[in-house]
Design a protein around this motif. Structure first.
Motif, PDB file in Angstrom:
ATOM      1  N   ASP A   1      29.647  55.008  46.491  1.00 50.08           N
ATOM      2  CA  ASP A   1      29.948  53.606  46.822  1.00 50.08           C
ATOM      3  C   ASP A   1      30.879  52.994  45.780  1.00 50.08           C
ATOM      4  O   ASP A   1      31.832  52.283  46.111  1.00 50.08           O
ATOM      5  CB  ASP A   1      28.660  52.769  46.886  1.00 50.08           C
ATOM      6  CG  ASP A   1      27.743  53.132  48.043  1.00 50.08           C
ATOM      7  OD1 ASP A   1      28.157  53.896  48.945  1.00 50.08           O
ATOM      8  OD2 ASP A   1      26.587  52.653  48.036  1.00 50.08           O
TER       9      ASP A   1
ATOM     10  N   ASP B   1      34.601  51.434  46.126  1.00 51.98           N
ATOM     11  CA  ASP B   1      34.959  50.109  45.609  1.00 51.98           C
ATOM     12  C   ASP B   1      36.252  50.192  44.810  1.00 51.98           C
ATOM     13  O   ASP B   1      37.197  49.427  45.026  1.00 51.98           O
ATOM     14  CB  ASP B   1      33.808  49.572  44.754  1.00 51.98           C
ATOM     15  CG  ASP B   1      33.954  48.109  44.359  1.00 51.98           C
ATOM     16  OD1 ASP B   1      35.090  47.617  44.231  1.00 51.98           O
ATOM     17  OD2 ASP B   1      32.919  47.462  44.143  1.00 51.98           O
TER      18      ASP B   1
ATOM     19  N   PHE C   1      40.494  44.842  44.864  1.00 48.21           N
ATOM     20  CA  PHE C   1      39.365  43.911  44.925  1.00 48.21           C
ATOM     21  C   PHE C   1      39.605  42.732  45.859  1.00 48.21           C
ATOM     22  O   PHE C   1      38.670  42.211  46.438  1.00 48.21           O
ATOM     23  CB  PHE C   1      39.027  43.422  43.507  1.00 48.21           C
ATOM     24  CG  PHE C   1      37.720  42.675  43.424  1.00 48.21           C
ATOM     25  CD1 PHE C   1      36.576  43.167  44.015  1.00 48.21           C
ATOM     26  CD2 PHE C   1      37.643  41.481  42.732  1.00 48.21           C
ATOM     27  CE1 PHE C   1      35.369  42.487  43.926  1.00 48.21           C
ATOM     28  CE2 PHE C   1      36.438  40.791  42.630  1.00 48.21           C
ATOM     29  CZ  PHE C   1      35.303  41.290  43.226  1.00 48.21           C
TER      30      PHE C   1
ATOM     31  N   GLU D   1      39.113  42.035  51.666  1.00 46.95           N
ATOM     32  CA  GLU D   1      37.780  41.598  52.123  1.00 46.95           C
ATOM     33  C   GLU D   1      37.113  42.651  53.013  1.00 46.95           C
ATOM     34  O   GLU D   1      37.767  43.500  53.594  1.00 46.95           O
ATOM     35  CB  GLU D   1      37.910  40.289  52.910  1.00 46.95           C
ATOM     36  CG  GLU D   1      38.416  39.109  52.089  1.00 46.95           C
ATOM     37  CD  GLU D   1      37.438  38.674  51.023  1.00 46.95           C
ATOM     38  OE1 GLU D   1      36.215  38.690  51.285  1.00 46.95           O
ATOM     39  OE2 GLU D   1      37.883  38.327  49.920  1.00 46.95           O
TER      40      GLU D   1
ATOM     41  N   ARG E   1      35.036  45.142  52.421  1.00 50.26           N
ATOM     42  CA  ARG E   1      34.909  46.533  51.973  1.00 50.26           C
ATOM     43  C   ARG E   1      33.637  46.711  51.160  1.00 50.26           C
ATOM     44  O   ARG E   1      33.053  45.753  50.663  1.00 50.26           O
ATOM     45  CB  ARG E   1      36.131  46.938  51.134  1.00 50.26           C
ATOM     46  CG  ARG E   1      37.430  46.947  51.906  1.00 50.26           C
ATOM     47  CD  ARG E   1      37.336  47.871  53.128  1.00 50.26           C
ATOM     48  NE  ARG E   1      38.585  47.955  53.838  1.00 50.26           N
ATOM     49  CZ  ARG E   1      39.390  49.006  53.783  1.00 50.26           C
ATOM     50  NH1 ARG E   1      39.077  50.048  53.077  1.00 50.26           N
ATOM     51  NH2 ARG E   1      40.513  49.005  54.482  1.00 50.26           N
TER      52      ARG E   1
ATOM     53  N   ARG F   1      31.364  47.141  48.237  1.00 53.35           N
ATOM     54  CA  ARG F   1      31.490  46.705  46.846  1.00 53.35           C
ATOM     55  C   ARG F   1      30.178  46.907  46.095  1.00 53.35           C
ATOM     56  O   ARG F   1      29.092  46.799  46.666  1.00 53.35           O
ATOM     57  CB  ARG F   1      31.866  45.222  46.766  1.00 53.35           C
ATOM     58  CG  ARG F   1      33.183  44.865  47.413  1.00 53.35           C
ATOM     59  CD  ARG F   1      34.356  45.428  46.657  1.00 53.35           C
ATOM     60  NE  ARG F   1      35.622  45.085  47.315  1.00 53.35           N
ATOM     61  CZ  ARG F   1      36.733  45.755  47.126  1.00 53.35           C
ATOM     62  NH1 ARG F   1      36.782  46.778  46.309  1.00 53.35           N
ATOM     63  NH2 ARG F   1      37.831  45.413  47.762  1.00 53.35           N
TER      64      ARG F   1
ATOM     65  N   ASN G   1      36.775  45.115  40.881  1.00 55.85           N
ATOM     66  CA  ASN G   1      35.478  44.442  40.893  1.00 55.85           C
ATOM     67  C   ASN G   1      34.862  44.533  39.492  1.00 55.85           C
ATOM     68  O   ASN G   1      34.592  45.632  39.006  1.00 55.85           O
ATOM     69  CB  ASN G   1      34.582  45.110  41.936  1.00 55.85           C
ATOM     70  CG  ASN G   1      33.179  44.536  41.999  1.00 55.85           C
ATOM     71  OD1 ASN G   1      32.824  43.630  41.250  1.00 55.85           O
ATOM     72  ND2 ASN G   1      32.378  45.067  42.895  1.00 55.85           N
TER      73      ASN G   1
ATOM     74  N   VAL H   1      31.776  46.816  38.675  1.00 57.89           N
ATOM     75  CA  VAL H   1      31.872  48.271  38.561  1.00 57.89           C
ATOM     76  C   VAL H   1      31.642  48.685  37.107  1.00 57.89           C
ATOM     77  O   VAL H   1      30.840  49.583  36.821  1.00 57.89           O
ATOM     78  CB  VAL H   1      33.230  48.783  39.085  1.00 57.89           C
ATOM     79  CG1 VAL H   1      33.438  50.247  38.726  1.00 57.89           C
ATOM     80  CG2 VAL H   1      33.329  48.587  40.594  1.00 57.89           C
TER      81      VAL H   1
END
Length: 193
Positions: A77, A81, A86, A89, A91, A93, A155, A158
């Motif tokens: 995942d 990400d 980022f 939209e 997706r 995360r 993000n 992460v």
């Protein structure tokens, strides 16, 4: 035939020749150099995932099996990400709930361990040693994610996830030794002088 809802990808062949010129596709379809910092970050995350697979294939204590398998899926995942800018939209995360779950696992496994009075040397059982390797690769993935974030929209959770995961991998290495009844190798400053 269209993909089923629970079928994230369908690969009919593994090689595409699309990357022969040193480029690859991000999750949004854009092409970037294979040396792009995002590719480096999620490549190291894949390396980390592979090391966890080696732990699970070996003498891993059964108590560590479920959390490590969950982490393997979460690392996929996390790679997804990183592979999509980022700002895109809708997706997959990494969210705060995944970080919270890692913290809960840290607390749960650390509770049964003795207090540390020295730094731990990687070793003991094979599982513990490999979990220390995983921890160091996780730290590298975190650094590479931070480098990617300095160049691209990434993000911020992460890097937080990877930071917390490295803590958990350290604790799980200690737990692997404790569960096997193996002595934990401790640093003895200057012992070889």
């Amino acid at each position: 035939m269209p993909r089923a809802a629970d079928e994230p990808v369908r690969l009919t062949r593994i090689y595409t020749r699309g990357g022969d010129a040193g480029e690859t596709s991000l999750g949004d379809g854009s092409r970037v150099a294979k040396l792009d910092s995002r590719i480096t970050a999620y490549g190291t995350t894949d390396e980390l995932n592979s090391i966890i697979g080696v732990v699970l294939a070996g003498d891993c204590p059964t108590e560590l099996d479920a959390p490590l398998r969950r982490i393997q899926n979460e690392l996929f995942d996390l790679g997804a990400d990183l592979s999509v800018p980022f700002g895109v939209e809708g997706r997959l995360r990494v969210g705060q709930s995944l970080v919270d779950a890692l913290e809960a696992e840290c607390d749960r496994f650390n509770e049964a361990l003795p207090d540390l009075k020295s730094f731990v040397l990687p070793g003991g059982t094979q599982a513990a040693a490999m979990l220390h390797v995983a921890r160091t690769v996780c730290r590298r993935a975190e650094r590479e994610t931070l480098a990617a974030a300095a160049e691209h929209d990434v993000n911020p959770l992460v890097a937080v996830y990877l930071n917390r995961l490295s803590d958990l991998l350290f604790i799980l290495a200690r737990a692997a030794n404790a569960l096997a009844g193996a002595e934990e190798p401790l640093w003895k400053p200057g012992a070889s002088r």
